[in-house]
Scaffold this active site. Structure first.
Site, mmCIF file in Angstrom:
data_model
loop_
_atom_site.group_PDB
_atom_site.id
_atom_site.type_symbol
_atom_site.label_atom_id
_atom_site.label_comp_id
_atom_site.label_asym_id
_atom_site.label_seq_id
_atom_site.Cartn_x
_atom_site.Cartn_y
_atom_site.Cartn_z
ATOM 1 N N ASP A 133 0.852 -1.188 0.000
ATOM 2 C CA ASP A 133 0.000 0.000 0.000
ATOM 3 C C ASP A 133 0.892 1.244 0.000
ATOM 4 O OD1 ASP A 133 -3.209 0.510 0.942
ATOM 5 O OD2 ASP A 133 -1.818 2.199 1.140
ATOM 6 N N ILE A 134 0.488 2.242 -0.767
ATOM 7 C CA ILE A 134 1.279 3.470 -0.892
ATOM 8 C C ILE A 134 1.254 4.286 0.400
ATOM 9 C CG2 ILE A 134 -0.527 5.048 -1.746
ATOM 10 C CD1 ILE A 134 1.510 5.895 -3.943
ATOM 11 N N ASN A 155 -13.016 -3.538 1.751
ATOM 12 C CA ASN A 155 -14.125 -2.590 1.812
ATOM 13 C C ASN A 155 -14.966 -2.757 0.561
ATOM 14 O OD1 ASN A 155 -13.475 -1.272 4.296
ATOM 15 N ND2 ASN A 155 -11.743 -0.332 3.248
ATOM 16 N N GLU A 183 -12.458 3.136 -1.456
ATOM 17 C CA GLU A 183 -11.922 4.279 -2.211
ATOM 18 C C GLU A 183 -11.603 3.917 -3.655
ATOM 19 O OE1 GLU A 183 -8.489 5.764 -0.195
ATOM 20 O OE2 GLU A 183 -9.613 6.173 1.648
ATOM 21 N N VAL A 184 -11.035 2.739 -3.858
ATOM 22 C CA VAL A 184 -10.614 2.346 -5.209
ATOM 23 C C VAL A 184 -11.575 1.257 -5.707
ATOM 24 C CG1 VAL A 184 -8.753 1.409 -6.621
ATOM 25 C CG2 VAL A 184 -8.216 2.877 -4.654
ATOM 26 N N HIS A 233 -9.907 -5.319 -3.730
ATOM 27 C CA HIS A 233 -8.601 -5.489 -3.088
ATOM 28 C C HIS A 233 -8.824 -5.918 -1.653
ATOM 29 C CE1 HIS A 233 -9.876 -1.286 -2.795
ATOM 30 N NE2 HIS A 233 -9.273 -1.214 -1.616
ATOM 31 N N HIS A 286 -6.904 -5.927 1.868
ATOM 32 C CA HIS A 286 -5.768 -5.420 2.620
ATOM 33 C C HIS A 286 -5.232 -6.567 3.483
ATOM 34 C CE1 HIS A 286 -6.924 -1.021 2.193
ATOM 35 N NE2 HIS A 286 -8.093 -1.597 1.929
HETATM 36 P P1 5GP Z 1 -9.947 1.213 0.230
HETATM 37 O O1 5GP Z 1 -10.341 2.395 1.074
HETATM 38 O O2 5GP Z 1 -10.493 1.316 -1.179
HETATM 39 O O3 5GP Z 1 -10.246 -0.091 0.893
HETATM 40 O O4 5GP Z 1 -8.361 1.260 0.159
HETATM 41 C C1 5GP Z 1 -7.639 1.807 -0.898
HETATM 42 C C2 5GP Z 1 -6.168 1.691 -0.560
HETATM 43 O O5 5GP Z 1 -5.415 1.923 -1.737
HETATM 44 C C3 5GP Z 1 -5.684 2.705 0.489
HETATM 45 O O6 5GP Z 1 -5.101 2.022 1.584
HETATM 46 C C4 5GP Z 1 -4.660 3.550 -0.285
HETATM 47 O O7 5GP Z 1 -3.547 3.940 0.513
HETATM 48 C C5 5GP Z 1 -4.249 2.615 -1.416
HETATM 49 N N1 5GP Z 1 -3.808 3.289 -2.620
HETATM 50 C C6 5GP Z 1 -4.450 4.305 -3.257
HETATM 51 N N2 5GP Z 1 -3.774 4.675 -4.366
HETATM 52 C C7 5GP Z 1 -2.681 3.847 -4.436
HETATM 53 C C8 5GP Z 1 -1.608 3.734 -5.377
HETATM 54 O O8 5GP Z 1 -1.510 4.442 -6.367
HETATM 55 N N3 5GP Z 1 -0.680 2.776 -5.125
HETATM 56 C C9 5GP Z 1 -0.755 1.943 -4.034
HETATM 57 N N4 5GP Z 1 0.215 1.048 -3.878
HETATM 58 N N5 5GP Z 1 -1.762 2.029 -3.131
HETATM 59 C C10 5GP Z 1 -2.704 2.981 -3.332
#
Ligand code: 5GP
Length: 122
Positions: free
Chosen positions: A33-34, A91, A99-100, A104, A106
């Site tokens: 994760d970034i 999520n 968010e994405v 995915h 985690h």
């Molecule tokens: P969500 O809230 O969708 O479950 O989590 C999205 C995750 O993607 C977050 O933990 C965020 O830090 C990670 N993330 C967002 N953009 C990028 C990216 O460009 N590269 C990587 N490696 N992780 C990302």
């Protein structure tokens, strides 16, 4: 919801933007994760166009599902977090603050992660 192939993880899977890769299989990709929230914070994605677990569980092929679940466990073993424990989390949709819009999981590890979620407000 239609899959948006311009989401950031789709671009990572296509190699259009870089990631810190952990492992890659026929149907799955794992990368750090970034913005890590724990000492170990790895994301595992299927390579196919599935926006969330709902879409994946309904539409993915059996080889994709087997590969993805095996990869989740393999990544945790490779990261050396099994003995002390780890948490997987995905999520799914608005109320979960996804968010994405590409499935995915985690993998959180490397510290005591506390209880899973806050108790319901009384
Ligand atoms: P969500 O809230 O969708 O479950 O989590 C999205 C995750 O993607 C977050 O933990 C965020 O830090 C990670 N993330 C967002 N953009 C990028 C990216 O460009 N590269 C990587 N490696 N992780 C990302």
């Amino acid at each position: 919801m239609a899959y948006d192939d311009q989401n950031i993880f789709a671009k990572i899977i296509r190699g259009e933007i870089p990631c810190n890769k952990v492992t890659e299989t026929a149907h799955s990709l794992a990368f750090h994760d970034i913005n890590p929230q724990t000492p170990t914070h790895i994301l595992v994605v299927p390579k196919g166009p599935y926006e969330d677990l709902d879409a994946f569980s309904a539409n993915a092929t059996e080889p994709e599902i087997v590969d993805y679940i095996r990869t989740l466990g393999d990544v945790a073993r490779q990261a050396g977090v099994v003995a002390d424990g780890y948490r997987t989390l995905t999520n799914n949709g608005q109320d979960a603050h996804q968010e994405v819009p590409h499935l995915h999981f985690h993998i959180f590890a490397g510290k005591n992660l506390g209880r899973m979620i806050k108790p319901l407000d009384k």
